[in-house]
Design an enzyme around this catalytic site. Structure first.
Site, PDB file in Angstrom:
ATOM      1  N   LYS A  35      67.754  27.121  30.175  1.00 43.20           N
ATOM      2  CA  LYS A  35      66.848  28.264  30.025  1.00 43.20           C
ATOM      3  C   LYS A  35      65.608  28.080  30.901  1.00 43.20           C
ATOM      4  O   LYS A  35      65.334  26.968  31.380  1.00 43.20           O
ATOM      5  CB  LYS A  35      66.455  28.393  28.550  1.00 43.20           C
ATOM      6  CG  LYS A  35      65.778  27.154  27.980  1.00 43.20           C
ATOM      7  CD  LYS A  35      65.712  27.173  26.461  1.00 43.20           C
ATOM      8  CE  LYS A  35      65.040  25.914  25.934  1.00 43.20           C
ATOM      9  NZ  LYS A  35      65.139  25.806  24.468  1.00 43.20           N
ATOM     10  N   TYR A 244      34.288  24.011  42.953  1.00 44.97           N
ATOM     11  CA  TYR A 244      33.708  25.091  42.149  1.00 44.97           C
ATOM     12  C   TYR A 244      32.902  24.521  40.998  1.00 44.97           C
ATOM     13  O   TYR A 244      33.298  23.537  40.376  1.00 44.97           O
ATOM     14  CB  TYR A 244      34.817  25.976  41.575  1.00 44.97           C
ATOM     15  CG  TYR A 244      35.405  26.945  42.572  1.00 44.97           C
ATOM     16  CD1 TYR A 244      34.603  27.916  43.186  1.00 44.97           C
ATOM     17  CD2 TYR A 244      36.753  26.897  42.887  1.00 44.97           C
ATOM     18  CE1 TYR A 244      35.151  28.812  44.095  1.00 44.97           C
ATOM     19  CE2 TYR A 244      37.313  27.790  43.790  1.00 44.97           C
ATOM     20  CZ  TYR A 244      36.500  28.743  44.389  1.00 44.97           C
ATOM     21  OH  TYR A 244      37.048  29.626  45.278  1.00 44.97           O
TER      22      TYR A 244
HETATM   23  C1  LIG Z   1      65.452  24.459  24.129  1.00 40.42           C
HETATM   24  C2  LIG Z   1      66.511  24.198  23.144  1.00 40.42           C
HETATM   25  C3  LIG Z   1      67.371  23.086  23.296  1.00 40.42           C
HETATM   26  C4  LIG Z   1      67.099  21.995  24.306  1.00 40.42           C
HETATM   27  O1  LIG Z   1      66.055  21.198  23.809  1.00 40.42           O
HETATM   28  P1  LIG Z   1      65.516  19.879  24.534  1.00 40.42           P
HETATM   29  O2  LIG Z   1      64.497  19.356  23.612  1.00 40.42           O
HETATM   30  O3  LIG Z   1      64.946  20.355  25.835  1.00 40.42           O
HETATM   31  O4  LIG Z   1      66.671  18.972  24.739  1.00 40.42           O
HETATM   32  C5  LIG Z   1      68.450  22.974  22.432  1.00 40.42           C
HETATM   33  N1  LIG Z   1      68.655  23.880  21.449  1.00 40.42           N
HETATM   34  C6  LIG Z   1      67.834  24.942  21.249  1.00 40.42           C
HETATM   35  C7  LIG Z   1      68.108  25.879  20.133  1.00 40.42           C
HETATM   36  C8  LIG Z   1      66.729  25.124  22.072  1.00 40.42           C
HETATM   37  O5  LIG Z   1      65.890  26.152  21.850  1.00 40.42           O
END
Ligand SMILES: *Cc1c(COP(=O)(O)O)cnc(C)c1O
Length: 349
Positions: A35, A244
Site C-alpha cells: 500500500k 530562515y
Molecule cells: C499495513 C498493514 C500491514 C503491514 O504492516 P507492517 O507493520 O508494515 O508489516 C498488514 N496488515 C494490515 C491490515 C495493515 O493495515
C-alpha cells in the site's frame, strides 16, 4: 547527480521477503503489503521484484491502488484490498479481479448482492477498533458469510511491536474464538506479528515495513539510501546567521554546505538543527532550518567539499532518522516525495 536521489535496493528487498518467508513453517504463505506506493518506494518496481521472488498475494489499502497493481502485475497474483468493498468500487473490484477484505455487515451485503461468487475475505476486529467486524457483529453474520465461502479471515494486532504487551495474547485468543473450526484460511500477523512466533502465523502472513528494512524486523537488510547533492559551500563567521528565522550561528569560523532536498521531499522540518548527514563515514551536523528545497550542513571538518551527502545510508537507517524526527519509519518512507529521483538496484543474484 543533480537531483536528490533515493536508491532502492531491490535485492535487499527480495532478500528480506525471502527471509521472512523462511522464518515461518512451509505451509504458511507469505504475502507482501505494498500500500501507499509500496511505502513510498514505488509500487510497480517493488511489486514486480517481489512477484519475481515468489510473492503470490499482495495487499493494498484501497481499490485504486489495487487497480494500479493489477496493471503492473497482470493476471495471476491475488490482490487484496484492506478497506474492503466501498460504495462505487464494484466495477473495479470485478473487472480487475481484486479481493476485498470486507469490514462490516454493510460491506458484506454490498459485496454479496453486487458480485455474488466473487472472491472476498472478511476482516475481524479482535481489539484494535479500526477495521473489521467485532465479536457481536461476527456472531450475528458469520453463518451467512461462511456459507458464501470467504477466501480468508484476517485481523490486525495493535501492539505487535511490543512482545510483552498483554493485548497480543488477548487478540490472539479472540481471533481463535472467532475463527476456530471455520476451516477458512486465517491471517493475523503483519511484520511484528511474524516476529512474535509461530502461534501468530496461522496460514498467511502480511509483512510490509519489514520488507523495506524497518523496525521491528531488526535483522532486515537496509533497502533505501538518500543522497543529497551539494549545491555550494561558503565560509560563515561567528555572529553570522544561517537559514530562515536565523536560528544558528557558528562558535568558530565554519564551512557550511547547502545541499539540495528539503521538506518538499519529505525531509521533515523537525530535523532542523538536529539531523546529521554523512560524507561516507563522517557525520556532518544539519545547521539552521530545513527549507523547502535545501538543507544547510556544517562541513568545517571535511578536507574537501563533497559532491553529495547522505541522509539515509549505512550509518543512518530509516528508524534512526525517524527517531531524530520524533516519528516512525513508516512515516519517513511514505513521506518521501515523488520529486525525489528513484534509482533501483537489481539483478546480480
Ligand atoms: C499495513 C498493514 C500491514 C503491514 O504492516 P507492517 O507493520 O508494515 O508489516 C498488514 N496488515 C494490515 C491490515 C495493515 O493495515
Amino acid at each position: 547527480m543533480s537531483a536528490p536521489t533515493l536508491t532502492i535496493d531491490l535485492n535487499a528487498l527480495t532478500s528480506n521477503w525471502r527471509a521472512l518467508d523462511r522464518g515461518t513453517a512451509s505451509g504458511v504463505q507469505t504475502a507482501a503489503v505494498v500500500k501507499a506506493d509500496a511505502y513510498g518506494l514505488g509500487m510497480p518496481r517493488v511489486a514486480r521484484a517481489l512477484a519475481a521472488a515468489g510473492a503470490r498475494r499482495f495487499f493494498v489499502a484501497f481499490a485504486e491502488e489495487g487497480a494500479v497493481l493489477r496493471q503492473t502485475l497482470g493476471q495471476g497474483p491475488q490482490i487484496c484490498v484492506l478497506s474492503g468493498h466501498m460504495a462505487g468500487d464494484t466495477e473495479m473490484i470485478s473487472d480487475l479481479d481484486l479481493t476485498p477484505m470486507l469490514n462490516s455487515i454493510e460491506q458484506i451485503t454490498r459485496h454479496l448482492e453486487s458480485l455474488p461468487g466473487h472472491p472476498f475475505g472478511a476482516q475481524l476486529d479482535t481489539g484494535m477498533k479500526r477495521y473489521g467486524m467485532d465479536e457481536a457483529e461476527w456472531e450475528a453474520i458469520a453463518p451467512f458469510v461462511l456459507e458464501a465461502s470467504p477466501e480468508m479471515l484476517i485481523s490486525q494486532l495493535a501492539c505487535g511491536d511490543d512482545p510483552d504487551h498483554a493485548q497480543n495474547e488477548a487478540q490472539l485468543a479472540r481471533f481463535h474464538a472467532m475463527t476456530d473450526g471455520t476451516g477458512i484460511p486465517r491471517s493475523l500477523a503483519a511484520t511484528a506479528g511474524i516476529l512474535l512466533g509461530p502461534r501468530y502465523h496461522f496460514d498467511l502472513t502480511r509483512p510490509g515495513i519489514g520488507l523495506f528494512g524497518g523496525y521491528p524486523y531488526e535483522a532486515a537488510l537496509p533497502v533505501v539510501s538518500l543522497s543529497l547533492p551539494v549545491v555550494q559551500a561558503r565560509a560563515v563567521m561567528p555572529g553570522e546567521l544561517v537559514g530562515y528565522s536565523a536560528t544558528w550561528t557558528p562558535e568558530a569560523p565554519s564551512m557550511i554546505a547547502t545541499v539540495l532536498g528539503g521538506y518538499a521531499d519529505g525531509i521533515m522540518r523537525t530535523l532542523s538543527n538536529r539531523a546529521v548527514l554523512w560524507d561516507g563515514d563522517t557525520p556532518c551536523q544539519v545547521v539552521g532550518r530545513i527549507s523547502m528545497d535545501a538543507v544547510t550542513v556544517d562541513i568545517s571538518h571535511l578536507e574537501t567539499i563533497p559532491r553529495s551527502l547522505d541522509l539515509l545510508g549505512p550509518h543512518q537507517k530509516i528508524d534512526d532518522l525517524a527517531q531524530t524526527a520524533g516519528t516512525i519509519a513508516y512515516e519517513i518512507l511514505t513521506g518521501l516525495s515523488s520529486r525525489l529521483e528513484r534509482r533501483y538496484v537489481e539483478g546480480g543474484v
